[in-house]
Design an enzyme around this catalytic site. Sequence first.
Site, PDB file in Angstrom:
ATOM      1  N   LYS A   1      39.903  45.214  28.040  1.00 26.23           N
ATOM      2  CA  LYS A   1      40.701  45.168  29.263  1.00 26.23           C
ATOM      3  C   LYS A   1      39.836  45.116  30.518  1.00 26.23           C
ATOM      4  CE  LYS A   1      45.103  47.134  27.756  1.00 26.23           C
ATOM      5  NZ  LYS A   1      46.094  48.218  27.915  1.00 26.23           N
TER       6      LYS A   1
ATOM      7  N   ARG B   1      44.507  50.889  19.457  1.00 19.81           N
ATOM      8  CA  ARG B   1      45.085  49.543  19.408  1.00 19.81           C
ATOM      9  C   ARG B   1      44.001  48.571  19.867  1.00 19.81           C
ATOM     10  NH1 ARG B   1      47.681  46.026  23.016  1.00 19.81           N
ATOM     11  NH2 ARG B   1      49.346  44.760  22.088  1.00 19.81           N
TER      12      ARG B   1
END
Length: 274
Positions: free
Chosen positions: A221, A255
Amino acid sequence: MTINCKGELVDLSSPKIMGILNITPNSFYDGGKYKTDKEILNQAEKMLNEGADFIDLGAYSTKPSAEFFSEEEEIFRIIPVIELLLHTFPNLYLSIDTFRAGVAKVSVEAGAAIINDISAGVLDQEMIATVADLQVPYIMMHMRGNPKTMQSMTDYEDILLEVRKYFSERITVARHAKINDIILDPGFGFAKTLSQNYELMSKMELLDVFDLPVLVGISRKSMLYNLLNTTPEQALNGTTVLNTVALQKGANILRVHDVKEAVQTREILKQLAI
């Protein structure tokens, strides 16, 4: 600490790995990579062979400024892939990344085991009742606004206090509806600045007050690649470092796009705990 997936109890006291499989053309890292049945099955098989405990399937990109498309289009995209995956891997625990109750319903009816909702039922008022009726584990994430507006909604006085207040309210709603298995996702990258993301990670153990499993999704991210002045493609090392911190702070599920590295991280930390 267990969740019920299709009649089987999954123990989350030992951390689990959730592999990400996006079938969207515009996801920030893997958008457009998996378009054909063969590409989808190859990637799913790779993640399962590397040790994924769950696969999280998404057909709607929730990155900032992602294009809108209808619920019907999301269903059209996702149901054939659910059927394809479960025909090939019948024992797969498949999580569906959606904030729409209608998508959740038909996905579980097609064999999915978990619903992963970025809005904790805020963006679709039917979601909580739907998940309660389906009686599947529910991942509820912290976010403000929606994917188009969230990055303008980062004015927190105390981010940990406000995240905890949000979860307290959403858990109460879910419990009132009789949702049994709840998993919390702090929502790294959603309605948070770079510094707020790291403050949240540094104090993540304060979510233990809820006595619920916590999922962490920081894979590749912007909180990593913007800090390191790199790209999502070059952010695997940073992902591994932060996944290590997340596990040390009590994360029950990671995740990730890169299952092998996440499994290795978990196994190293498990050995250190002996």
